[in-house]
Design an enzyme around this catalytic site. Sequence first.
Site: not given
Ligand code: ZN
Length: 489
Positions: A307, A319, A353-354, A381, A452
């Site tokens: 993603h 990520d 995606e998030e 991912d 994140h």
């Molecule tokens: Zn991800």
Amino acid sequence: MKIGLPLAVFSSAALLGTAWSRAEQASPGAADSPSPTATPVVFSPQTLADLRRLQQAAINSDYAYRQVAHLANNIGPRLSGSTQAAKAVEYVAAELKGLGCEVQLEKAMVPHWVRGEEIAALTQFPGMAENTTQKIVLCALGGSVPTPAVGLTAEVIPIENFDDLKSLPREKVAGKIVLFNYHFDKEMAAEGHGGEAYGEAVVYRGSGPSAAAKKGAIACLIRSVGGSDYRLPHTGATNYSGDAPKIPAAAVTAEDANLIVDLARQGPVKMKLVLTPQTLPEIESANVIADVKGTEHPEQVVIVSGHLDSWDLGTGAIDDGAGVAVSMATASLIRQLHLKPKRTIRIIAWMNEENGSAGSKTYAKEHAKDWPNHFAAMEIDLGADHPVGLNIHAKPEVKTMLAPVAAVLQESGAGILRLVEHCGADIESMEKIGVPAFSPIQDNRFYFNYHHSAADTLDKIVPKQLAENAAVVAVSAYALANAEQPLPR
Ligand SMILES: [Zn+2]
């Protein structure tokens, strides 16, 4: 859902990619001599030879690293709706076009949430020096509503979990700030079960705020979902339920959660909280879809994907810039070696995606009629650390069929084939209707220390390990595209 791995998988031999004994190689049927019941050939000698060339080329290539470096450093954070996300779409499309892929942008409407100020301090607590506060480090959860511009001040009620919330009478919660102090299990992650540890804790980020709001809380804090030290908060989407008021929601660092809990044991603790995020109108964005056309069955596709959007605190290197870069590398390596896949290899850089999965939902809507031609789907991912094999979400026979591929993958220390319940969020709609799904089995012991958070940056990627991931993905994708037999569904 088991995403993690037993510790044994990450023995030093496995991590270094050195050979380990045949007995440990969990790929039945990988023996050199043919089985007595003659099974049809799944991979031709030519395909197997090409897989070895692909693997070598991938290990020696810095293409994936250069791509993730551009995404993370030159473009930066790529939250859905942001200018950087739009730039990333443009960039990846142009790169893949440059490789000779047939590229299309698949439009999708995405949320446009923008982080604002996020300031918090304890304004009352036992033993405090006069006219002082204690700073609390936190970040708004994705999708959070704002506090009043001047902030709100209320008592903080720390609890561990949903059961604790249930057991509290409404008057203990109403008008207060609830803190879910559910601990991310660092030991579980250290044993190779990072995904599982994440799964246990992330429900508080998703559902905690609405659960607290239903009992009258005016704001909700969660302990950061991850293993990070250094007082870094961990963002991620929260999901407000339709039957609760939307209250401001933030993640405090593990250190600050500990501080609040310690003080609250001694007496009442009050916090001033200022969050000023904005939810702007949805905005048009896109999945990047790039086909390396198949020569024999161009209508059949093998998806290789990651993603493109990321959270906004770091630069989205692990990520999921890594996943996109590794997917792009598959196309690059095939071109470099002038290989001709029999089926189409479709590189997809998913959008959103998030915080909403608008990209994969759009793809599912647009392509549902074509699911029978979706031969297989792969998603990367879970970072960029050393891969030890391939996850398979398919009929168990598929694992047996892929044994010759596992033997090739083992050359880079990634020979494990493992049946799992789930391979990736963006390919879930395909998994559900029975499209065989795959993902590399990656060392995820450290992934959730950075995920994140502001520390998701390029330096967390070891170029050699990223290249190993590119090797696993390119080898697997090309093998699937050139399989002589259909995969059972
Ligand atoms: Zn991800």
